[in-house]
Design an enzyme around this catalytic site. Sequence first.
Site, PDB file in Angstrom:
ATOM      1  CB  THR A 111       1.119   0.839   4.673  1.00  0.00           C
ATOM      2  OG1 THR A 111       2.085   1.026   5.721  1.00  0.00           O
ATOM      3  CG2 THR A 111       1.090   2.072   3.792  1.00  0.00           C
ATOM      4  N   GLY A 112      -0.113  -1.846   5.544  1.00  0.00           N
ATOM      5  CA  GLY A 112      -0.001  -3.088   6.300  1.00  0.00           C
ATOM      6  C   GLY A 112      -1.324  -3.826   6.353  1.00  0.00           C
ATOM      7  CB  THR A 129      -0.919   0.071   1.244  1.00  0.00           C
ATOM      8  OG1 THR A 129      -1.660  -1.128   1.351  1.00  0.00           O
ATOM      9  CG2 THR A 129      -1.881   1.249   1.206  1.00  0.00           C
ATOM     10  CB  VAL A 145     -12.808  -4.441   0.155  1.00  0.00           C
ATOM     11  CG1 VAL A 145     -12.553  -3.000   0.533  1.00  0.00           C
ATOM     12  CG2 VAL A 145     -13.332  -4.520  -1.282  1.00  0.00           C
ATOM     13  N   GLY A 146      -9.674  -4.418   1.620  1.00  0.00           N
ATOM     14  CA  GLY A 146      -8.947  -4.128   2.856  1.00  0.00           C
ATOM     15  C   GLY A 146      -9.337  -2.778   3.428  1.00  0.00           C
ATOM     16  CG  ASP A 147      -6.331  -0.666   5.683  1.00  0.00           C
ATOM     17  OD1 ASP A 147      -5.927  -1.309   4.689  1.00  0.00           O
ATOM     18  OD2 ASP A 147      -5.568  -0.006   6.406  1.00  0.00           O
ATOM     19  N   GLY A 161      -4.677  -4.584   6.633  1.00  0.00           N
ATOM     20  CA  GLY A 161      -5.870  -3.757   6.694  1.00  0.00           C
ATOM     21  C   GLY A 161      -6.934  -4.278   7.627  1.00  0.00           C
TER      22      GLY A 161
HETATM   23  N1  GLY Z   1      -3.421  -2.166   3.614  1.00  0.00           N
HETATM   24  C1  GLY Z   1      -3.966  -2.786   2.478  1.00  0.00           C
HETATM   25  C2  GLY Z   1      -4.808  -3.948   2.760  1.00  0.00           C
HETATM   26  O1  GLY Z   1      -4.704  -4.543   3.817  1.00  0.00           O
HETATM   27  O2  GLY Z   1      -5.601  -4.315   1.930  1.00  0.00           O
END
Ligand code: GLY
Length: 374
Positions: free
Chosen positions: A277-278, A226, A255-257, A280
Amino acid sequence: MKDSAFSRRAAILGTAVFPMIRIARGQSRPKPVVISSANRLNGGVNCCAKAMDIIKSGGDTLDAVIAGVNIVELDPRDNSVGYGGLPNEEGVVELDASCMHGPTRRAGAVGAIQGIKTPSKVAKRVMEDTDHLMLVGAGALKFAKAEGFTEEDLLTDESRLQWLIWKRSLRDRNGHSNWGPGIDAPPEQQKSGSLDLRELKRLYPQASDALLAEAIQNAAHPPHGTINCISLNEKGEMSAVTTTSGMAWKIPGCVGDSPIVGGGLWLDQDIGGAGSTGRGEENIRACGAHTIVENMRHGMAPKEAALDALKRVARNFNNDEKRLAQVDIQFYVLRKDGEFAAASLWGPGPRFALCTGDQGSHEEQCVYLYTRRA
Ligand code: GLY
């Protein structure tokens, strides 16, 4: 990261006196600042430099951060964002992005969009050209194409190879995989189920050792990647963007964060912005970016606000460091007066990119909550 004059004043007078952060009349204007995740191959540094150039030439703060992250989205060598991102379990790249424009207090987002190299730009179009805030999947792609974006294959030879190597690592309960030599293969090849560098070199002679080693690592520990970027100009205007290809090998539609406004990104023009980042999933469970901005609203300095959000992530694991060792998460924070912080759950190691009015774009170390043992 030094404490700001604001933090000292707030501490002396009490946070209740400062329900909101304001640039007092007559006080000097804030210096422009751009902060982002570091990303590989100088991605964050290049992103911040580009965004600062646009800000210094009078461009809008959202145009600035989006132009910055576009560099990384379009770079096939960053396999956590945009073109060349590691794909879902079916080998299809699916991207998420969100953006927030401080002055107009608007936001836009896309989730699980396929085939478009710059999802951050599509998120901005959702914000500007629709009465919605978030579009996902096939609808997001249809919208992007209607807006003139070109649908393209986002898988590169390198990300395809990493996906194939991940497939080879999969086993059913009997230890069998369809993605490797079968019963008709010579005995020495039948045994070669594990990801052995020598065996992979034989299979993919064109691939470098570094790429194969990374593929082995990513097959065992799917990365999240990310890029998040937040900006502030001299007028005190702020904007932010987060864009990603999400977790490698995810279930299609995951879908992540990053596209979750309040999770992977939050900005309140009166206070400041934050992004992540990381992993989510863990950020969403702490509503990280929103939590950080609210922490600052109630008087915490950026560093303290980010570390508090990380403590909430840790609390969701009962602060069990053994389980938390599998979680990789970072927050980036920029307050309206230019004070900033970047914090990682684990350190030392993670870095972030920063460009201020005085200093060129460069990387600095994140502060961290837990020390990773070697
Ligand atoms: N930070 C991106 C995700 O976890 O999708």
